[in-house]
Design a protein around this motif. Structure first.
Motif, short mmCIF file in Angstrom:
data_model
loop_
_atom_site.label_atom_id
_atom_site.label_comp_id
_atom_site.label_asym_id
_atom_site.label_seq_id
_atom_site.Cartn_x
_atom_site.Cartn_y
_atom_site.Cartn_z
N TYR A 18 -3.83 5.74 2.16
CA TYR A 18 -4.24 5.05 0.95
C TYR A 18 -3.01 4.72 0.11
CZ TYR A 18 -6.19 4.44 -3.72
OH TYR A 18 -6.50 3.96 -4.95
N HIS A 19 -2.95 3.49 -0.38
CA HIS A 19 -1.87 3.09 -1.29
C HIS A 19 -2.51 2.75 -2.63
CE1 HIS A 19 1.05 0.44 -3.22
NE2 HIS A 19 1.94 1.17 -2.59
N THR A 20 -2.13 3.45 -3.67
CA THR A 20 -2.75 3.25 -4.97
C THR A 20 -2.49 1.84 -5.51
OG1 THR A 20 -2.88 4.03 -7.25
CG2 THR A 20 -0.78 4.29 -6.16
N PRO A 21 -3.51 1.19 -6.03
CA PRO A 21 -3.31 -0.15 -6.61
C PRO A 21 -2.51 -0.10 -7.91
CG PRO A 21 -5.59 0.54 -6.84
CD PRO A 21 -4.90 1.59 -6.01
N ASP A 22 -2.31 1.10 -8.48
CA ASP A 22 -1.52 1.22 -9.71
C ASP A 22 -0.05 0.95 -9.47
OD1 ASP A 22 -3.82 1.95 -11.03
OD2 ASP A 22 -3.44 4.10 -10.79
N LEU A 23 0.39 0.99 -8.23
CA LEU A 23 1.80 0.85 -7.90
C LEU A 23 2.01 -0.43 -7.10
CD1 LEU A 23 4.51 2.27 -8.22
CD2 LEU A 23 4.07 3.44 -6.08
N ARG A 24 2.17 -1.55 -7.81
CA ARG A 24 2.35 -2.85 -7.16
C ARG A 24 3.47 -3.63 -7.83
NH1 ARG A 24 -3.66 -5.30 -6.12
NH2 ARG A 24 -4.34 -3.62 -4.78
#
Length: 57
Positions: A18-24
């Motif tokens: 899972y890659h958090t959408p907060d870190l883009r």
């Protein structure tokens, strides 16, 4: 760390990350790695039932 397990038991092991959408975007690009690990921090939960082993966040 999971690669040897996946290679040895490729029919039995499935890994989903899972890659958090907060870190883009720019935030991801310019935050140092030690700091960006804390964005969207998850605590692992492990479930074991019969022959199933599940790690979740």
């Amino acid at each position: 760390m999971l690669l040897p397990l996946v290679q040895k038991y490729k029919d039995l092991v499935h890994v989903h990350l899972y890659h958090t959408p907060d870190l883009r975007g720019l935030v991801r690009r310019y935050l140092p790695e030690r700091i960006n690990e804390t964005v969207g921090l998850n605590h692992m939960k492990i479930y074991l039932a019969d022959d199933d082993f599940v790690i979740s966040g």
